[in-house]
Design an enzyme around this catalytic site. Structure first.
Site, PDB file in Angstrom:
ATOM      1  N   HIS A  30      57.003 -45.712  -0.107  1.00 48.20           N
ATOM      2  CA  HIS A  30      57.681 -44.713   0.714  1.00 48.20           C
ATOM      3  C   HIS A  30      58.513 -45.357   1.810  1.00 48.20           C
ATOM      4  O   HIS A  30      59.557 -44.853   2.199  1.00 48.20           O
ATOM      5  CB  HIS A  30      56.647 -43.769   1.338  1.00 48.20           C
ATOM      6  CG  HIS A  30      56.249 -42.664   0.420  1.00 48.20           C
ATOM      7  ND1 HIS A  30      54.993 -42.133   0.388  1.00 48.20           N
ATOM      8  CD2 HIS A  30      56.964 -41.991  -0.501  1.00 48.20           C
ATOM      9  CE1 HIS A  30      54.942 -41.178  -0.521  1.00 48.20           C
ATOM     10  NE2 HIS A  30      56.132 -41.075  -1.074  1.00 48.20           N
ATOM     11  N   GLU A  85      62.678 -45.556 -27.181  1.00 47.05           N
ATOM     12  CA  GLU A  85      62.103 -46.425 -26.152  1.00 47.05           C
ATOM     13  C   GLU A  85      61.009 -47.337 -26.699  1.00 47.05           C
ATOM     14  O   GLU A  85      60.302 -47.985 -25.945  1.00 47.05           O
ATOM     15  CB  GLU A  85      61.599 -45.608 -24.960  1.00 47.05           C
ATOM     16  CG  GLU A  85      60.632 -44.502 -25.302  1.00 47.05           C
ATOM     17  CD  GLU A  85      60.155 -43.737 -24.068  1.00 47.05           C
ATOM     18  OE1 GLU A  85      60.352 -44.194 -22.936  1.00 47.05           O
ATOM     19  OE2 GLU A  85      59.557 -42.667 -24.262  1.00 47.05           O
ATOM     20  N   ASP A 107      60.941 -48.533 -21.013  1.00 50.75           N
ATOM     21  CA  ASP A 107      59.905 -48.822 -22.005  1.00 50.75           C
ATOM     22  C   ASP A 107      60.429 -49.679 -23.143  1.00 50.75           C
ATOM     23  O   ASP A 107      59.689 -50.501 -23.685  1.00 50.75           O
ATOM     24  CB  ASP A 107      59.309 -47.516 -22.542  1.00 50.75           C
ATOM     25  CG  ASP A 107      58.289 -46.955 -21.576  1.00 50.75           C
ATOM     26  OD1 ASP A 107      57.449 -47.738 -21.099  1.00 50.75           O
ATOM     27  OD2 ASP A 107      58.358 -45.758 -21.250  1.00 50.75           O
ATOM     28  N   CYS A 147      68.800 -43.410 -20.268  1.00 51.58           N
ATOM     29  CA  CYS A 147      68.180 -42.773 -19.111  1.00 51.58           C
ATOM     30  C   CYS A 147      67.186 -43.686 -18.401  1.00 51.58           C
ATOM     31  O   CYS A 147      66.518 -43.279 -17.464  1.00 51.58           O
ATOM     32  CB  CYS A 147      67.524 -41.450 -19.494  1.00 51.58           C
ATOM     33  SG  CYS A 147      66.154 -41.672 -20.647  1.00 51.58           S
TER      34      CYS A 147
HETATM   35  C1  PEP Z   1      62.203 -45.156 -19.849  1.00 56.74           C
HETATM   36  O1  PEP Z   1      61.189 -45.568 -20.412  1.00 56.74           O
HETATM   37  O2  PEP Z   1      63.255 -45.813 -19.759  1.00 56.74           O
HETATM   38  C2  PEP Z   1      62.207 -43.832 -19.195  1.00 56.74           C
HETATM   39  C3  PEP Z   1      63.308 -43.311 -18.722  1.00 56.74           C
HETATM   40  O3  PEP Z   1      61.020 -43.190 -19.063  1.00 56.74           O
HETATM   41  P1  PEP Z   1      59.856 -43.555 -18.022  1.00 56.74           P
HETATM   42  O4  PEP Z   1      60.417 -44.547 -17.044  1.00 56.74           O
HETATM   43  O5  PEP Z   1      59.473 -42.269 -17.385  1.00 56.74           O
HETATM   44  O6  PEP Z   1      58.807 -44.124 -18.910  1.00 56.74           O
HETATM   45 MG    MG Z   2      59.585 -44.216 -20.932  1.00 57.59          MG
END
Ligand code: PEP
Ligand code: MG
Length: 596
Positions: free
Chosen positions: A198, A441, A465, A512
């Site tokens: 934080h 992923e 991931d 993402c």
């Molecule tokens: C990822 O694995 O890139 C992802 C966006 O999901 P998380 O970070 O929530 O596992």
């Molecule tokens: Mg992920």
């Protein structure tokens, strides 16, 4: 004689440059110990009264601080204060303290210290890094309460800082950080901390350059020693010489100009110089995050991490609660696309009421879609029903995490069809045609992507991931961070395959994971053919600027060369060169030293 310049490598947690003299905060504000004092039976009531007076005083001061900062912070940051209030109102903790006073005759201060120390210890042992960091919140709140016992005995932090200085400390708690007067504090360096704390979140929102991992010897410096902290490259320089000072003064000026100019660009399209449009989406976790996303010019929600609302609650939210949440989310995005990822619990994200059994290797266990199909189909079905019902309120897309087989997608689609029949029989409104996307992923899903793509409406690459599983490194293990290499040719190969499969099947593909928010990788991802980049809202403006400075032809050339490289070092080198050419004015600023 002038002292010799010394450069230390540290970890950047908030971008920016600060040049100035130091102010050491000696840790007196983090109260680590209290006197072990006992009271007599006759003093129990007055000790209880003292405890409650101080508790009320502390709650009021947290509320005041929240009010004072409310315009400076977005809702997710203001939540820090809600967390603190929750701790102050925690009945289990209050009861424990009262019990220690009443039955063990401990002084109010000693009882507060002891009862909260138990909480701290329990939290520190949890493997989930988010929950582990809450131990710091409990310690922070405890210090505030204990400080209020000695309210008039010393100067407050604000009073201590008399002129513009760089704060150095072993550790800064979130509320100490929030109390730092921005007009006097140029930045800060601390020994203990992490980029996800934080304290780091606050530093970024206060636009205060900051680093962690400061060597302890810095605490012993004469306060008039000049230092520089570089919150981009992760450097701390003691006694900078004339040339370093000039270079950093220029860098600081550029950083200021850069960030102010970005504020004016939120409305602009993310379009390359040769006319290729990229969609910029936001990764969000709560309805309230939509405000910040829109302010930063986000064009869609590219990833809604739905499990966060499950983790926050004791019990999984009901169908109606979820329906309300998704409906409000879709409505607040005014028809723009919202990608909701179905429950991704497991791994490091745990919730006792959903997931009770322990696993030796949770990241390789019953996580995401596996948990939903194998062990918790009832919870999964409830979530899908809520999503189908909410789908009539906007452009909803459902995304499936942790896929490793085609069969998992087939099963989910079958369940969705069954649920549609159910909803129809119950005469409930729902969307008949909902888009389904696959998160790529895991190496298995990337290698099977030619079979997956024909079954779905879009693909989204979760690089966090994908890197973890391809490089075989636990993403939360500090010891192997050096192998966390999104630009490793092995990863690029898997991204390349995924993009190709999307093209061949006429569907869109996004990234993402964290990689999408790092400007260093923007040309690479564009060049590989990614259609959408989805990231934390705070990164949108920088990525937009990089896209607008770039030609797709340059990005494509970079990507084709990168695919021939043998290591991430070579890829990063080429990417840095391209950024130096396309955004020379800011290249030094935006290339964060995150992979060493
Ligand atoms: C990822 O694995 O890139 C992802 C966006 O999901 P998380 O970070 O929530 O596992
Ligand atoms: Mg992920």
């Amino acid at each position: 004689m002038a002292q010799q310049e010394k450069v230390f490598q540290v970890t950047p947690i908030s971008p920016g440059i600060a040049i100035g003299k130091t102010l050491r905060i000696g840790g007196s504000h983090i109260i680590d110990r209290v006197e072990e004092r006992y009271i007599s039976e006759g003093d129990i009531q007055s000790e209880l009264d003292k405890f409650h007076t101080v508790l009320d005083l502390t709650k009021q001061s947290v509320r005041d601080l929240k009010d004072k900062l409310k315009d400076k912070l977005v809702s997710s940051e203001a939540e820090i204060f809600d967390t603190h209030l929750m701790i102050l109102e925690d009945m289990a903790l209050i009861n424990d303290i009262e019990r220690l006073i009443k039955s063990q005759l401990k002084s109010a201060e000693f009882a507060i210290y002891e009862a909260s120390e138990h909480y701290v210890k329990v939290l520190e042992e949890i493997s989930d890094p988010y929950l582990r960091e809450r131990a710091a919140d409990v310690r922070d709140v405890r210090s505030r309460v204990l400080e209020n016992f000695h309210q008039n005995e010393g100067n407050s932090l604000e009073e201590k800082i008399v002129d513009r200085r760089i704060v150095i400390a072993d550790e800064l708690t979130p509320s100490e950080t929030a109390h730092l007067p921005a007009e006097k504090v140029l930045g800060f360096a601390v020994n203990i901390g992490s980029p996800t704390s934080h304290t780091a979140i606050l530093a970024r929102s206060m636009r205060m350059p900051a680093v962690v991992g400061m060597p302890p010897e810095i605490m012993a410096l004469d306060p008039d020693t000049e230092i520089i902290i570089d919150g981009f490259a992760g450097r701390l320089i003691v006694n900078p010489d004339k040339r370093t000072l000039e270079a950093y003064s220029l860098k600081a000026r550029e950083a200021n100009e850069f960030y102010s100019s970005l504020l004016e660009e939120a409305e602009l399209l993310a379009e390359t110089r040769d006319g290729f449009l990229v969609q910029l989406g936001g990764n969000i976790e709560k309805l309230e995050d939509v405000t910040e996303l829109k302010k930063a010019g986000g064009e869609a929600v590219g990833l809604f991490r739905s499990e966060i609302s499950f983790l926050a609650a004791g019990e999984p939210p009901t169908e109606d609660e979820q329906f309300e949440l998704y409906k409000n989310l879709l409505s607040s995005m005014d028809g723009k696309m919202v990608v909701v990822r179905t429950l991704d619990i497991g791994g490091d994200k745990l919730n006792d009421s959903v997931f009770r059994h322990q696993e030796q290797n949770p990241f390789l266990g019953l996580r995401g879609i596996r948990l939903c199909l194998k062990a918790k189909q009832d919870i999964f079905r409830t979530q899908l029903r809520a999503l189908l019902r909410a789908g009539v309120y906007g452009d909803l897309k459902i995304m499936l995490p942790m896929l490793t087989s085609v069969r998992e997608i087939v099963e989910v689609k079958k369940i969705i069809e069954e649920l549609k029949v159910e909803l129809k029989n119950e005469k409930l409104d729902f969307t008949g045609k909902v888009s389904i996307g696959a998160m790529i992923e895991t190496p298995a899903s990337a290698l099977l992507v030619d079979h997956i793509a024909p079954l779905v409406d879009f693909l989204s690459i979760g690089t966090n991931d994908l890197v973890q599983y391809t490089m075989a490194i636990d993403r939360s293990n500090d010891l192997v961070t050096y192998l966390y290499q999104p630009a490793n040719p092995a990863i690029l190969e898997l991204i390349g395959r995924t993009v190709l499969a999307a093209k061949e099947n006429n569907i869109w593909v996004s990234v993402c994971g964290q990689m999408a928010s790092d400007p260093l990788y923007t040309p690479l991802l564009l060049g590989l053919g990614v259609n959408e980049l989805s990231m934390d809202p705070a990164s949108l403006s920088i990525i937009r600027r990089v896209i607008r400075s770039l030609k797709m032809s340059e990005a494509e050339y970079l990507a084709s060369e990168a695919l021939k490289c043998k290591s991430s070092v070579d890829v990063r080198k080429m990417s840095v060169e391209l950024l130096r050419k396309t955004v020379p004015e800011i290249a030094d600023l935006i290339i964060m030293q995150n992979e060493r």
